[in-house]
Enzyme design. Structure first.
Site, PDB file in Angstrom:
ATOM      1  N   LYS A  17      79.975  71.964 112.680  1.00 39.86           N
ATOM      2  CA  LYS A  17      78.414  71.626 112.594  1.00 39.86           C
ATOM      3  C   LYS A  17      77.745  72.477 111.558  1.00 39.86           C
ATOM      4  O   LYS A  17      76.701  71.979 110.862  1.00 39.86           O
ATOM      5  CB  LYS A  17      77.936  71.919 114.214  1.00 39.86           C
ATOM      6  CG  LYS A  17      76.475  71.336 114.190  1.00 39.86           C
ATOM      7  CD  LYS A  17      76.150  70.054 113.848  1.00 39.86           C
ATOM      8  CE  LYS A  17      74.508  69.696 113.808  1.00 39.86           C
ATOM      9  NZ  LYS A  17      73.935  69.775 115.212  1.00 39.86           N
ATOM     10  N   LYS A  63      66.891  77.076 113.012  1.00 46.25           N
ATOM     11  CA  LYS A  63      67.803  77.876 113.694  1.00 46.25           C
ATOM     12  C   LYS A  63      69.123  77.494 113.101  1.00 46.25           C
ATOM     13  O   LYS A  63      70.068  78.557 113.143  1.00 46.25           O
ATOM     14  CB  LYS A  63      67.674  77.165 115.173  1.00 46.25           C
ATOM     15  CG  LYS A  63      68.687  77.737 116.072  1.00 46.25           C
ATOM     16  CD  LYS A  63      69.927  76.949 116.322  1.00 46.25           C
ATOM     17  CE  LYS A  63      69.604  75.521 116.996  1.00 46.25           C
ATOM     18  NZ  LYS A  63      70.922  74.791 117.209  1.00 46.25           N
TER      19      LYS A  63
END
Length: 303
Positions: free
Chosen positions: A170, A238
């Site tokens: 990811k 983030k």
């Protein structure tokens, strides 16, 4: 008809359509969300629990789709969901968290006699709604086999490797996404500033080597100035921060990811935390004092 009971924690932009697909696939479900009202559309179709621990107590498969690692840690550890897992259950964290946190949670689940997968996703809200998410799973093959029927209702699963590997995949995905959004923003603004029609430029590039889903979907968002959040900029920031943290831990320097991080940091600082991550264009426009504009009328447009 599926018999595995699924607990789903986190009924947000992604979690709500994922829950709908699991219900449509016939899974009995228990739901929990910090803001309980977000569970209400599913009342009568699923049980709604008052706490994470109560939600997972009888579940065979527990899926978390939460905003970041701090929230996952709070829900699983401080609010007791990890301790409430039944032996033989599989915990599937589909949030995007640090690989090190995934490994720690995997160890804790094993101590409980439960399985664990870190299985973050790509595809955004459109993929969640369509059930076409790309699911990157880290963990034991036996745990993936147990969770596979539920995950297949959400998208296509690829087994990446051991626990933590899904989160690494990811991070790789988000590095490409963040950098490419920046490249598409710069390319379209450059073309428009020089007098080209950005919509025609996008169409031409789609047929060449620069073609990508980001140019296709987010390039169109930029032209339409449609920055309603599918994936908010604060979440992209983030993820880029996690990429840079992981890179430092591995002794790597990633200049393109660093530059993308700095752009999103400025975008968020300038009040755009909740625009879609394609809204990085807004920061580029701010820096340049230029505006891409909307549709064909925006070609070469300036503030």
């Amino acid at each position: 008809m599926p018999t595995s009971h699924v607990a789903f924690l986190g009924i947000g932009l992604m979690g709500a359509p994922m829950t709908r697909n699991l219900l449509d696939a016939g899974f009995p479900m228990t739901l929990w969300n910090r803001t309980a009202s977000k569970c209400e559309p599913f009342r009568g179709q699923a049980d709604i629990a008052a706490s994470p621990a109560k939600a997972v107590a009888d579940a065979d498969i527990v899926i978390t789709m939460l905003e970041n690692g701090d929230v996952v840690e709070d829900v699983l550890i401080r609010q007791g969901a990890m301790d409430a897992l039944k032996s033989g259950a599989v915990l599937v964290d589909m949030s995007s968290v640090q690989p090190s946190l995934a490994r720690r949670h995997g160890s804790l689940a094993t101590e409980r006699g439960a399985g664990y997968l870190d299985a973050p996703v790509s595809g955004g809200t459109r993929g969640a709604e369509a059930g076409t998410l790309s699911i990157m799973a880290g963990g034991a093959a036996t745990d993936l086999e147990q969770a596979a029927p539920a995950l297949s209702a959400l998208g296509k699963v690829t087994h990446i490797g051991p626990v933590g590997a899904g989160q690494l995949a990811k991070l790789a995905n988000q590095a490409i996404v963040g950098v490419t959004i920046g490249a598409v923003s710069e390319a379209l603004l450059l073309a428009a500033r020089g007098g080209a029609d950005p919509e025609a430029v996008r169409e031409a590039l789609m047929g060449g080597f620069a073609g990508s889903r980001i140019l296709e979907q987010h390039g169109q968002r930029m032209i339409d100035r449609d920055f309603a959040p599918g994936a908010p900029a604060r979440i992209q920031l983030k993820d880029l921060r996690m990429i840079l943290d992981e890179a430092r831990a591995e002794g790597l320097t990633l200049p393109l990811a660093q530059q993308a991080h700095n752009g999103y940091l400025s975008l968020v600082a300038n009040g755009h935390a909740d625009v879609d991550h394609s809204g990085l264009l807004l920061e580029l426009e701010h820096v340049n004092g230029a505006r891409l504009g909307g549709g064909r009328s925006g070609a070469g447009g300036k503030d």
